[in-house]
Design a protein around this motif. Structure first.
Motif, short mmCIF file in Angstrom:
data_model
loop_
_atom_site.label_atom_id
_atom_site.label_comp_id
_atom_site.label_asym_id
_atom_site.label_seq_id
_atom_site.Cartn_x
_atom_site.Cartn_y
_atom_site.Cartn_z
N PRO A 70 0.84 -1.20 0.00
CA PRO A 70 0.00 0.00 0.00
C PRO A 70 0.88 1.25 0.00
O PRO A 70 2.04 1.20 0.41
CB PRO A 70 -0.78 -0.11 1.31
N LEU A 71 0.33 2.35 -0.45
CA LEU A 71 1.11 3.59 -0.51
C LEU A 71 1.19 4.23 0.87
O LEU A 71 0.19 4.47 1.51
CB LEU A 71 0.46 4.59 -1.47
N ILE A 72 2.45 4.52 1.30
CA ILE A 72 2.59 5.25 2.56
C ILE A 72 2.16 6.71 2.31
O ILE A 72 2.12 7.14 1.17
CB ILE A 72 4.04 5.20 3.08
N PRO A 73 1.84 7.42 3.37
CA PRO A 73 1.30 8.77 3.19
C PRO A 73 2.12 9.67 2.25
O PRO A 73 1.54 10.38 1.43
CB PRO A 73 1.28 9.34 4.61
N ALA A 74 3.44 9.61 2.32
CA ALA A 74 4.24 10.50 1.47
C ALA A 74 3.99 10.26 -0.01
O ALA A 74 4.12 11.17 -0.82
CB ALA A 74 5.72 10.34 1.80
N GLN A 122 1.11 9.21 -1.33
CA GLN A 122 -0.29 9.36 -1.71
C GLN A 122 -0.49 10.75 -2.30
O GLN A 122 -0.89 11.68 -1.62
CB GLN A 122 -1.20 9.18 -0.50
N SER A 123 -0.20 10.85 -3.61
CA SER A 123 -0.34 12.17 -4.23
C SER A 123 -0.44 12.03 -5.73
O SER A 123 0.11 11.11 -6.31
CB SER A 123 0.89 13.02 -3.89
N TRP A 167 6.26 18.60 -5.92
CA TRP A 167 5.76 17.58 -5.00
C TRP A 167 6.46 17.70 -3.65
O TRP A 167 5.83 17.67 -2.60
CB TRP A 167 5.99 16.20 -5.62
N TYR A 211 5.00 20.30 -1.55
CA TYR A 211 3.73 19.97 -0.91
C TYR A 211 3.91 18.97 0.22
O TYR A 211 3.16 18.97 1.18
CB TYR A 211 2.74 19.39 -1.92
N ALA A 212 4.90 18.08 0.05
CA ALA A 212 5.05 17.02 1.05
C ALA A 212 5.91 17.46 2.23
O ALA A 212 5.58 17.17 3.37
CB ALA A 212 5.67 15.79 0.39
N TYR A 232 -2.15 0.29 7.86
CA TYR A 232 -2.61 -0.79 7.01
C TYR A 232 -2.50 -2.11 7.77
O TYR A 232 -1.77 -2.18 8.74
CB TYR A 232 -1.75 -0.89 5.74
N ASN A 273 -0.74 -4.53 7.16
CA ASN A 273 0.63 -5.02 7.26
C ASN A 273 1.49 -4.19 8.21
O ASN A 273 2.68 -4.43 8.36
CB ASN A 273 1.29 -5.09 5.87
N SER A 297 2.24 -0.93 8.04
CA SER A 297 2.82 0.33 7.57
C SER A 297 1.78 1.45 7.70
O SER A 297 0.58 1.19 7.67
CB SER A 297 3.32 0.20 6.13
N PRO A 298 2.25 2.69 7.85
CA PRO A 298 1.31 3.78 8.12
C PRO A 298 0.42 4.08 6.93
O PRO A 298 0.86 4.03 5.79
CB PRO A 298 2.23 4.97 8.43
N LYS A 299 -0.82 4.39 7.23
CA LYS A 299 -1.77 4.68 6.17
C LYS A 299 -2.03 6.18 6.06
O LYS A 299 -2.06 6.74 4.99
CB LYS A 299 -3.08 3.95 6.44
N GLU A 300 -2.26 6.79 7.22
CA GLU A 300 -2.55 8.21 7.18
C GLU A 300 -2.17 8.87 8.49
O GLU A 300 -2.36 8.29 9.55
CB GLU A 300 -4.03 8.44 6.91
N PHE A 301 -1.61 10.08 8.38
CA PHE A 301 -1.38 10.91 9.56
C PHE A 301 -2.24 12.14 9.37
O PHE A 301 -2.14 12.79 8.34
CB PHE A 301 0.08 11.37 9.64
N VAL A 304 -0.20 14.49 5.19
CA VAL A 304 0.99 14.49 4.34
C VAL A 304 0.53 14.82 2.92
O VAL A 304 -0.48 14.32 2.46
CB VAL A 304 1.69 13.12 4.37
N ASN A 305 1.25 15.67 2.25
CA ASN A 305 0.92 16.15 0.90
C ASN A 305 -0.25 17.14 0.88
O ASN A 305 -0.66 17.56 -0.19
CB ASN A 305 0.60 15.01 -0.08
#
Lengths: 278, 456
Positions: free
Chosen positions: A122-126, A128-129, A207, A210-211, B231, B233, B235-239, B259-260
């Motif tokens: 899965p995509l880690i927060p950084a 997700q863009s 990017w 923003y991150a 998630y 597994n 790993s972090p999903k959202e902060f 983030v972002n």
């Protein structure tokens, strides 16, 4: 997963592609050439399908994202870009001679992927863009263009050496395009890659802003991408203003690709920084 | 008294500054300098450096500025001279081609005609007047309205397109200067720092990065809530930090920072960077009455007296420890039962079996521990960032002009003859010559076709 099976098949398909192009070149067989082109084209279609299937399968797992997030996915995509750009070149030039020099890059890239983890994470927060798409796409199209440019440079230097040694009447190198034509092709592929690399760097900077709040942190990956940019800027200036041609230009193009390789792999494996995704 | 410097010294300095060779040299030096900044670790503590290098190597590297390359005096000097060189080179070349762009030659004499590429000459039976008006139409359609000049039995036409493409290079060079200027503005008038805010707390100043100074914000930021999700597994999903901006005592806005997805207020931007556990606010415990086997849940805020319903007993959780003697997260509790002395014990989140060993009316297990988070926010202000983006856009536009447009010029000379007109066409293109050749072919073809159609 289905996508990894398809991708493994494409590895062998591209190997076949390379072999057909070599045979075409060695025996000057028009039929072999046609086979090589069609084979490569349909392999690329298969390759595209594999990537789309991987994208779809990630959604099946509930962690859907575009397949551009880890080393495996980036290598598969890099290979896809090289095959695509090569096919476009072949179509535009109406010539198959470069196949034997461009397809090995596509093959090696996707073969190397087989040695890395093919898990869909899965995509880690950084990550997700939406910038992910623009940045990765432009960077890899640029890298692919530079890879082809490097392949043409190798062709150039090979032919040059044969000619310098004494005549090119017979032999493999006689079937290559003329040195001038090769030289012009090196310039054209770099003229395509350089703006793409610039867009890649700029979207990366946007990017990062923003991150992490900073568009340029002199992170090793960022710095090396700039070094690569400098090398190709140097090539363009040397050629356009000081009329550098021939051997020097070809060598510079190869140095540029070495910088691309260091930016892509060297930074991840030999240095450390924020950028250790792909 | 200092003498006025000779024209000679100034001239040779100006010449070197305007040379491309210098620019190429600088590109190479900048590349090598940048590489050094990736190979030598930057901005570590002295102890960390001494683990990698010997004392003398460390000292040499430090004095020469290699431990903070990109902010070192020599790197900045390099960038400055490079910028100057870029400016001077560009202005010099622009000055040289400007007259040529502003006042193009409309009529060429014979030697210049022979120098043209794509030259062709043919004869048509139409008269000079007809040929002339047709040629004007054809050129207007392809390259734009031509400039016409007339002589007794001759007509000259000159048409050009894509003149702007020659300025593309200067656009690219200017954009580099803009980007550097933007970076300079940012470093002089902006700042970078961070702040850790606990849930429920407010911060009105930040710690500047790399300096021991604190910078006031001019307003306050309150962290209402911090949420982190994972998630399956691990790993972090959202902060996500839900914050309120408080200005002059009033809550001005409430936003979520992820983030972002930063928050910007009054030119200052907040980025989700890190987080941690500041403490534990409350825990939910399962209480099992041993005699009846009945269980129920109680929510107990740390430090507060929590009744165990219908018993007269109560409990106070006094402390939370993330790892108590290697047994993991644990809560210290004091149980007050009527007619018994207060009992002090620990309850472990990951080891409920230890509670089974403690005798007593009640058995406790940890159902949920609600941590109180702090959110780590990166805080920056960069007034130069829009200058940088403008530079980037200009660079893209410049590239487009350099690589995809070309300056094409076509001259036509029509000479009236006995049985018609002699047509001479020639052109120059500064890029993409093959396409231009085809374009001139098309002009010739269209001209011939239009002429033949014009005839009754």
């Amino acid at each position: 997963m289905i996508n990894t099976k398809l991708i493994t098949a494409v590895i062998f398909l591209y190997l076949g592609s390379f072999i057909f192009y070599v045979v075409f070149l060695a025996f000057r067989s028009e039929r072999m050439g046609k086979l090589a082109t069609y084979w490569t084209f349909f392999s690329w279609i298969g390759h595209t399908t594999a990537i789309l299937v991987r994208w779809w399968e990630s959604y099946q797992l509930g962690i859907g994202h575009v397949p551009l997030a880890n080393l495996y996915e980036s290598l598969v995509f890099f290979s896809w870009c090289i095959a695509l750009l090569y096919l476009l070149w072949e179509w535009r030039l109406k010539s198959r001679v470069l196949g034997a020099f461009a397809m090995p890059f596509a093959f090696l890239s996707i073969a190397y992927a087989a040695l890395t983890s093919d898990r869909i994470d899965p995509l880690i927060p950084a990550l997700q863009s939406n910038w992910l798409h623009a940045h990765v796409l432009t960077c890899f199209l640029a890298y692919a263009s530079f890879a082809i440019s490097c392949g043409i440079s190798v062709t150039y230097l090979w032919k040059l050496r044969k000619e310098e040694k004494g005549g090119q009447a017979e032999g493999l190198t006689a079937r290559f395009p003329s040195l001038d034509a090769l030289d012009a092709m090196i310039y054209k592929t770099i003229a395509i890659g350089f703006p793409l690399l610039t867009v890649g760097i700029v979207t990366g900077a946007a990017w990062a802003n923003y991150a992490w709040g900073s568009y340029w942190s002199w992170d090793p990956k960022e710095t090396w991408s700039l070094v690569t940019w400098f090398v190709y800027a140097l090539y363009l200036h040397a050629r356009l203003v000081r009329e550098w041609r021939g051997k020097r230009a070809a060598v510079l193009s190869i140095v540029g690709f070495a910088a691309v390789l260091f930016t892509y792999f060297g930074v991840n494996f030999l240095l450390s920084g924020l950028h250790s995704y792909a | 008294m200092a003498e006025k410097p000779e024209g000679g010294i100034f001239r040779s300095l100006a010449d070197s500054l305007s040379s491309l060779k210098l620019a190429i040299t600088f590109l190479i030096i900048l590349a090598v300098a940048s590489i050094s900044g990736t190979v030598i670790p930057q901005n570590l503590s002295p102890e960390e450096y001494l683990r990698i290098y010997s004392v003398s190597t460390y000292r040499i590297l430090r004095i020469l500025g290699f431990l903070d390359v990109f902010r070192s005096g020599w790197f900045i000097a390099l960038l400055s001279i490079f910028s100057l060189n870029l400016m001077v080179c560009s202005l010099k070349r622009l000055r040289a081609i400007w007259p040529f762009l502003a006042r193009p030659e409309r009529v060429l004499d014979d030697p210049k005609w022979t120098a043209l590429a794509n030259r062709r000459q043919f004869h048509v039976s139409a008269a000079l007047h007809d040929s002339s008006s047709t040629m004007e139409k054809v050129l207007s359609k392809t390259l734009g309205r031509p400039k016409r000049s007339e002589e007794s039995s001759r007509r000259h036409f000159f048409a050009e397109k894509g003149k702007l493409s020659r300025l593309g290079v200067y656009g690219v060079h200017l954009s580099i200067l803009l980007i550097l200027a933007g970076a300079l503005i940012g470093s002089l008038y902006g700042f970078r720092g961070y702040v850790n805010i606990e849930e429920g707390q407010m911060a009105d100043r930040i710690v500047l990065q790399g300096k021991r100074r604190v910078e006031p914000l001019g307003f306050a930021v309150r962290l209402n809530q911090f949420q982190v999700s994972f998630y399956p597994n691990g790993s972090p999903k959202e902060f996500k930090s839900t914050v309120s901006i408080v200005n002059g005592g009033r809550e001005v806005l409430q936003e979520a920072i992820r983030v972002n997805h930063p928050l910007t207020y009054r030119g200052i931007s907040f980025y989700q960077s890190s987080y941690g556990v500041a403490g534990v606010d409350r825990a939910v415990l399962t209480v099992k009455e041993r005699n009846s086997g009945k269980t129920l849940s109680v929510t107990s805020p740390i430090g507060e007296r929590t009744e165990i319903p219908g018993s007269g007993s109560f409990l106070i959780l006094t402390r939370f420890q993330e790892d108590f003697q290697g047994l993991g997260p644990a809560l210290q509790a004091i149980l007050f039962e009527p007619n018994r002395p207060p009992e002090n014990f620990w309850v472990f989140e990951n080891h409920p079996e230890l509670e089974e060993k403690r005798p007593g009316r009640y058995q406790f297990a940890v159902q949920e521990i609600t941590p109180r988070y702090y959110s780590g926010l990166q805080v920056t202000k960069d007034p130069g960032v829009w200058v940088v983006w403008t530079g980037c856009f200009l660079m893209m536009a410049g590239f487009f002009m350099v690589f995809f447009l070309s300056h094409r010029r076509v001259w036509v000379r029509l000479t009236g003859e006995e049985r018609g007109t002699r047509v001479e066409i020639g052109g120059l293109s500064h890029r993409n010559r093959l396409a231009f050749e085809k374009e001139v072919d098309k002009i010739e073809e269209t001209f011939k076709v239009m002429l033949s159609q014009g005839k009754p």
